[in-house]
Design an enzyme around this catalytic site. Structure first.
Site, PDB file in Angstrom:
ATOM      1  N   SER A 115       0.850  -1.206   0.000  1.00  0.00           N
ATOM      2  CA  SER A 115       0.000   0.000   0.000  1.00  0.00           C
ATOM      3  C   SER A 115       0.872   1.237   0.000  1.00  0.00           C
ATOM      4  O   SER A 115       1.988   1.220   0.552  1.00  0.00           O
ATOM      5  CB  SER A 115      -0.892   0.012   1.245  1.00  0.00           C
ATOM      6  OG  SER A 115      -1.530   1.263   1.395  1.00  0.00           O
TER       7      SER A 115
ATOM      8  N   TYR B 216      -2.749  -1.737  10.024  1.00  0.00           N
ATOM      9  CA  TYR B 216      -2.753  -1.852   8.572  1.00  0.00           C
ATOM     10  C   TYR B 216      -1.433  -1.349   7.979  1.00  0.00           C
ATOM     11  O   TYR B 216      -0.779  -2.038   7.199  1.00  0.00           O
ATOM     12  CB  TYR B 216      -3.929  -1.056   7.996  1.00  0.00           C
ATOM     13  CG  TYR B 216      -4.011  -1.095   6.494  1.00  0.00           C
ATOM     14  CD1 TYR B 216      -4.605  -2.175   5.839  1.00  0.00           C
ATOM     15  CD2 TYR B 216      -3.490  -0.062   5.720  1.00  0.00           C
ATOM     16  CE1 TYR B 216      -4.675  -2.217   4.457  1.00  0.00           C
ATOM     17  CE2 TYR B 216      -3.550  -0.104   4.347  1.00  0.00           C
ATOM     18  CZ  TYR B 216      -4.155  -1.181   3.709  1.00  0.00           C
ATOM     19  OH  TYR B 216      -4.213  -1.214   2.341  1.00  0.00           O
TER      20      TYR B 216
END
Length: 191
Positions: A145, A158
């Protein structure tokens, strides 16, 4: 048809980036194993691909469970005869529960890392074992990400897991190149 004759296993392929990857790889000629949960999404994407004339196999798989990931690789090889590409894409983001680190519940940290980090590790582990068994190299793509690069995410579980995936990709790229394995991490961002 850049992937003609290749076999790809894609985790988290029942929706989003994983489903788009399965569609693209199938259109480029690959036979694809569509894995992930929930089962309905995985089965739906595989059925869509088969209706379009592509070779697809739905394998509902919880990537945090080693037995299920190993079985997904085995089922892929039984159906298509080999494995050439693994895309470790499965992931979750528990936005409202993944809060400031000093307030973050351990179960949110564990759940996030079990899918995002452990799931990628297991996918890579069993794909690499199959690549080495075949002796013809292979390709791994790990979906990280943009938050792994910037540190700007409000979700520490995350972000830290996605950052760890970049290190995992580097390890595989360096240590398995001698076996003909290529590994890259991609870091998509939100629209």
């Amino acid at each position: 048809m850049r992937l003609e004759g290749k076999v790809a296993l894609i985790t988290g392929a029942g929706s989003g980036i994983g489903a788009a990857t399965a569609r693209m790889m199938a259109a480029e000629g690959a036979s694809v194993a569509v894995t992930g949960i929930p089962a309905e999404g995985v089965r739906g994407v595989a059925a869509e691909l088969e209706r379009a004339g592509y070779q697809a196999l739905a394998i509902p798989t919880d990537v945090s469970d080693a037995r299920q990931v190993e079985a997904a690789v085995d089922q892929t090889v039984r159906r298509f005869g080999r494995l050439d590409i693994a895309v470790a894409n499965a992931g979750i983001q528990l936005h409202t529960q993944d809060v400031n680190l000093h307030e973050l519940p351990e179960e949110v940290w564990d759940r996030t890392h079990n899918v995002n980090y452990r799931g990628a590790y297991l996918t890579c582990k069993y794909a690499l074992a199959q690549f080495l068994k075949q002796g013809q190299g292979g390709v791994i793509v790990i979906v990280s990400s943009v938050t792994a690069l910037s540190g700007r995410s409000a979700n520490p579980a995350y972000m830290s897991g996605k950052h760890g995936l970049i290190g995992l990709a580097r390890y595989i790229a360096v240590h398995y190149a001698k076996h003909g394995v290529r590994c890259n991490a991609v870091c998509p961002g939100a629209l």
